[in-house]
Write a protein that holds these residues in place. Structure first.
Motif, PDB file in Angstrom:
ATOM      1  N   UNK A  38       0.781  -1.239   0.000  1.00  0.00           N
ATOM      2  CA  UNK A  38       0.000   0.000   0.000  1.00  0.00           C
ATOM      3  C   UNK A  38       0.814   1.289   0.000  1.00  0.00           C
ATOM      4  N   UNK A  39       2.000   1.298   0.541  1.00  0.00           N
ATOM      5  CA  UNK A  39       2.778   2.531   0.565  1.00  0.00           C
ATOM      6  C   UNK A  39       3.289   2.958  -0.803  1.00  0.00           C
ATOM      7  N   UNK A  40       3.420   2.011  -1.715  1.00  0.00           N
ATOM      8  CA  UNK A  40       4.005   2.314  -3.019  1.00  0.00           C
ATOM      9  C   UNK A  40       3.032   2.119  -4.182  1.00  0.00           C
ATOM     10  N   UNK A  41       1.990   1.350  -3.981  1.00  0.00           N
ATOM     11  CA  UNK A  41       1.061   1.015  -5.067  1.00  0.00           C
ATOM     12  C   UNK A  41      -0.372   1.343  -4.667  1.00  0.00           C
ATOM     13  N   UNK A  42      -1.171   1.708  -5.655  1.00  0.00           N
ATOM     14  CA  UNK A  42      -2.603   1.930  -5.467  1.00  0.00           C
ATOM     15  C   UNK A  42      -3.366   0.967  -6.364  1.00  0.00           C
ATOM     16  N   UNK A  43      -4.525   0.518  -5.871  1.00  0.00           N
ATOM     17  CA  UNK A  43      -5.383  -0.291  -6.732  1.00  0.00           C
ATOM     18  C   UNK A  43      -5.904   0.619  -7.832  1.00  0.00           C
ATOM     19  N   UNK A  44      -5.822   0.146  -9.080  1.00  0.00           N
ATOM     20  CA  UNK A  44      -6.261   0.959 -10.213  1.00  0.00           C
ATOM     21  C   UNK A  44      -7.607   0.542 -10.762  1.00  0.00           C
ATOM     22  N   UNK A  45      -7.754  -0.762 -11.061  1.00  0.00           N
ATOM     23  CA  UNK A  45      -8.992  -1.225 -11.689  1.00  0.00           C
ATOM     24  C   UNK A  45      -8.996  -2.740 -11.789  1.00  0.00           C
ATOM     25  N   UNK A  46     -10.198  -3.287 -11.976  1.00  0.00           N
ATOM     26  CA  UNK A  46     -10.334  -4.677 -12.388  1.00  0.00           C
ATOM     27  C   UNK A  46     -10.436  -4.666 -13.901  1.00  0.00           C
TER      28      UNK A  46
END
Length: 90
Positions: A38-46
């Motif tokens: 979570x500190x480096x990546x964000x959920x973008x999409x399915x």
């Protein structure tokens, strides 16, 4: 008998916060790799193979990479994975 098409795969796509355009796609049935935190990546999409795909996402290499490594890295030139910035793969 005609060859049947493989069932479309659903991927969870994550975007790197500090590296614009760097994306990691993970099949829905696989664990998210340890480097996607979570500190480096964000959920973008399915993303589903038979729907609008983000630019840079290629289904055949995604299948091969996710089978071999459990994830697929690709570059998406936009800041968002919105379908507005996607395209259909045919």
């Amino acid at each position: 008998m005609p060859a049947s098409r493989p069932r479309p795969i659903l991927y969870r796509v994550f975007q790197h916060r500090r590296e614009p355009g760097l994306c990691c796609a993970v099949r829905e049935n696989l664990l998210v790799p340890h480097f996607v935190h979570p500190g480096a990546w964000d959920f973008g999409a399915n993303v589903r193979e038979d729907e609008s795909l983000p630019f840079g996402f290629q289904p055949a290499p995604a299948r091969e990479a996710s089978e071999a490594f459990g994830f697929y890295l690709f570059h998406h030139p936009c800041e968002t994975l919105s379908p507005m910035y996607g395209r259909y793969w045919r």
